[in-house]
Design a protein around this motif. Structure first.
Motif, PDB file in Angstrom:
ATOM      1  N   ASP A  57       0.425  -1.551  -0.059  1.00 33.40           N
ATOM      2  CA  ASP A  57      -0.650   0.243   0.300  1.00 33.40           C
ATOM      3  C   ASP A  57       1.097   1.354   0.003  1.00 33.40           C
ATOM      4  OD1 ASP A  57      -1.482   1.747   0.407  1.00 33.40           O
ATOM      5  OD2 ASP A  57      -3.139   1.628   2.110  1.00 33.40           O
ATOM      6  N   GLN A  58       1.647   1.568   0.865  1.00 31.21           N
ATOM      7  CA  GLN A  58       2.413   2.492   1.465  1.00 31.21           C
ATOM      8  C   GLN A  58       3.552   2.649  -0.494  1.00 31.21           C
ATOM      9  OE1 GLN A  58       6.674   2.997   2.194  1.00 31.21           O
ATOM     10  NE2 GLN A  58       5.380   2.946   4.450  1.00 31.21           N
ATOM     11  N   ARG A  59       3.925   1.289  -0.395  1.00 28.37           N
ATOM     12  CA  ARG A  59       5.807   1.670  -1.603  1.00 28.37           C
ATOM     13  C   ARG A  59       4.533   1.689  -2.583  1.00 28.37           C
ATOM     14  NH1 ARG A  59       6.070  -0.739  -6.193  1.00 28.37           N
ATOM     15  NH2 ARG A  59       5.837  -2.845  -5.065  1.00 28.37           N
ATOM     16  N   ILE A  60       3.574   1.374  -3.570  1.00 32.05           N
ATOM     17  CA  ILE A  60       3.047   1.283  -4.013  1.00 32.05           C
ATOM     18  C   ILE A  60       3.286   3.144  -4.495  1.00 32.05           C
ATOM     19  CG2 ILE A  60       1.344   0.641  -6.158  1.00 32.05           C
ATOM     20  CD1 ILE A  60       1.391  -1.967  -4.887  1.00 32.05           C
ATOM     21  N   ALA A  61       2.000   3.302  -3.830  1.00 22.97           N
ATOM     22  CA  ALA A  61       1.013   4.567  -3.929  1.00 22.97           C
ATOM     23  C   ALA A  61       2.044   5.925  -3.766  1.00 22.97           C
ATOM     24  CB  ALA A  61       0.059   4.829  -2.485  1.00 22.97           C
ATOM     25  N   ARG A  62       3.394   5.234  -2.907  1.00 21.26           N
ATOM     26  CA  ARG A  62       4.441   6.544  -3.071  1.00 21.26           C
ATOM     27  C   ARG A  62       5.460   6.385  -3.995  1.00 21.26           C
ATOM     28  NH1 ARG A  62       6.024   5.288   2.114  1.00 21.26           N
ATOM     29  NH2 ARG A  62       5.674   8.463   3.048  1.00 21.26           N
ATOM     30  N   ASP A  63       5.877   5.412  -5.003  1.00 27.10           N
ATOM     31  CA  ASP A  63       6.518   5.133  -5.777  1.00 27.10           C
ATOM     32  C   ASP A  63       5.218   6.173  -7.554  1.00 27.10           C
ATOM     33  OD1 ASP A  63       8.279   4.398  -5.077  1.00 27.10           O
ATOM     34  OD2 ASP A  63       7.750   2.722  -6.068  1.00 27.10           O
TER      35      ASP A  63
END
Length: 519
Positions: A412-418
């Protein structure tokens, strides 16, 4: 072949002298049934043989390039982009803890992006070239083992399937693994046809490429073992040595990946129902998958040379199903490398039909797959409209805005931030106030965030909560450290849902008038 040599689907293998050379047949070891023009000994046959691999190669290249940059990068492709732009030191440190299974691919893409840049076209170009090469080799393999007609039909069927386009335009290693599988099988046929050290060395190199691109695809070696035993038993030891040599470079990758099995814990259990769904998962269309499987069952055989396709199509599938009972690995894309075998089996089944009927089947497959071909080329064709997310933040954002991302569950965090980093210009990007350590640094694949959320968050008037998936409540599952201050101090003003994301704009509540203290 008489009735005594058949079972319901698979002919029995009869004892026979090992042939000195693989004969051109119709796929059932019945001799060539095509017209004289298909005889590779004459000029027309040679021309058809060239067309059998040139036409599929060109068609696949055209389809691979068509709207290749329209679909935005989705979560897995964003991982490729992030790892490719990391420094060599950071890349090495990260794969010690995460994604070691495709570390060679990340290293390769690091080189590619260094040469070609980080555009969608540059990131996807290796997959496009690999899939085009695979289509040509499918045609060449069908021609070598059967006839130009079988090769051309198989190459065309393979090229027009929706998933060949999807993974030709995917910045992940699956197309490269598929190409390596076709190449290894083609080199195996050459080696057992006329054994020699150079041919076995070439085969070992293809096996190494196969394992380094996707080590699950080494299940193909079980199919190759069966092919050698049935077609050229005397070549067994030469094949075994070549296969072992080709596998050696992959062993360090496998050993490191063993300690990271938690990464595949999210994959659902392998069940018979999920196995039944595999044809649709491989082709990108359930109806097409069922039709391709039906043709493959007609074309399958354990007689030379169709045993090559039969073993390739079914042995790895059964092998992965067994392995998945212990370690969850059952995903259709992990078996994409068997798709060429099904195309070859379908072409073998059609080789006994009139030519026009075979061409009609190719046209029907292409038309049936057309909606899928169009869908995978939409902006959200890879399941996440990451570019639309960036456009939204540019349109609706303000300079003082800040962003809060989800937790690490499901990326969740990694994909959205990327996605925000990739598709939102720095000037329009909401401030990442919780970021303590950038992703893909310090040996961590994901970003490290501030432990004291209220302190780092401060008191901004507007907060963007950016999550993956379609969520009814964008704050649920953020984690108590984030959810509590946001719920107590902010109201959800608006919620946007670009495909694959949930984006909520939160406004700070009006401060209550402080009541005078009673003394």
């Amino acid at each position: 072949m008489d009735d005594r040599d058949r079972t319901m689907m698979i002919p029995r293998v009869r004892a026979a002298e090992t042939p000195t050379e693989i004969r051109t047949t119709d796929g059932w070891d019945q001799g060539t049934t095509a017209p004289d023009a298909d005889d590779p000994g004459n000029r027309a046959g040679h021309s058809l043989g060239l067309l059998a691999w040139i036409v599929p190669t060109l068609l696949m290249a055209i389809l691979g390039l068509a709207r290749a940059t329209w679909p935005a990068l989705w979560g897995d492709e964003l991982a490729t982009w992030g790892m490719a732009r990391a420094s060599w030191g950071d890349l090495w440190a990260v794969v010690q803890n995460f994604d070691a299974a495709i570390a060679p691919y990340y290293a390769f893409m690091h080189v590619v992006t260094g040469l070609l840049g980080e555009s969608e076209l540059a990131l996807r170009l290796p997959s496009m070239l690999a899939m085009a090469g695979a289509a040509g080799l499918v045609g060449a393999l069908g021609t070598r083992l059967a006839s130009p007609r079988v090769g051309l039909t198989a190459g065309l069927i393979f090229a027009v399937l929706p998933n060949t386009s999807r993974y030709a335009q995917e910045a992940r290693p699956y197309a490269i693994a598929l190409f390596a599988a076709v190449l290894a099988t083609w080199l195996l046929v050459r080696a057992i046809d006329r054994p020699g050290a150079p041919r076995w060395v070439a085969y070992a190199g293809a096996v190494a490429l196969l394992g380094l691109s996707q080590f699950v695809a080494l299940l193909l070696l079980a199919a190759h073992a069966l092919v050698v035993l049935l077609m050229r038993p005397r070549a067994w030891w030469a094949w075994l040595i070549a296969a072992v040599v080709g596998t050696l470079p992959v062993l360090p990758v496998v050993n490191l990946a063993r300690s990271q099995q938690v990464q595949v814990s999210w994959i659902p259990e392998a069940t018979l129902q999920r196995m039944a769904d595999l044809p649709g998962g491989l082709t990108g269309n359930a109806l097409l998958g069922g039709a391709l499987l039906a043709l493959a069952l007609v074309g399958m055989s354990l007689r030379r040379p169709a045993v090559v396709y039969t073993a390739w199509a079914f042995v790895p599938v059964l092998g992965l199903y067994v392995v998945s009972q212990v370690t969850p690995l059952w995903l259709p894309r992990y078996l994409l490398f068997v798709l060429p075998a099904f195309a070859l089996l379908a072409a073998t089944a059609l080789s006994r039909a009139p030519v026009l009927r075979g061409l009609a089947v190719v046209v029907v497959v292409a038309l049936a797959g057309l909606p899928g071909q169009l869908n995978v080329r939409e902006t959200d064709g890879h399941t996440q409209a990451s570019r639309d997310l960036g456009v939204l933040l540019v349109k609706e954002g303000r300079p003082e805005d800040v962003a809060v991302y989800g937790g690490n569950v499901g990326g969740d965090q990694r994909i959205a931030r990327d996605a925000v980093t990739r598709y939102t210009p720095a000037a329009n990007r909401p401030k990442d106030v919780l970021l303590a350590q950038a992703p893909r640094t310090g040996g961590s694949f994901t970003a490290q965030e501030c432990a004291e959320v209220p302190t780092c968050l401060g008191t901004p008037q507007r907060v963007w909560v950016i999550r993956t998936g379609r969520l009814t409540d964008p704050l649920r599952g953020l984690g108590d450290a984030k959810e509590s201050p946001l719920r107590s101090q902010y109201d959800v003003e608006r919620v946007f849902r670009p495909t694959g994301y949930t984006v909520a704009l939160l406004l700070r509540r009006q401060a209550a008038v402080e009541q005078p203290k009673v003394r």
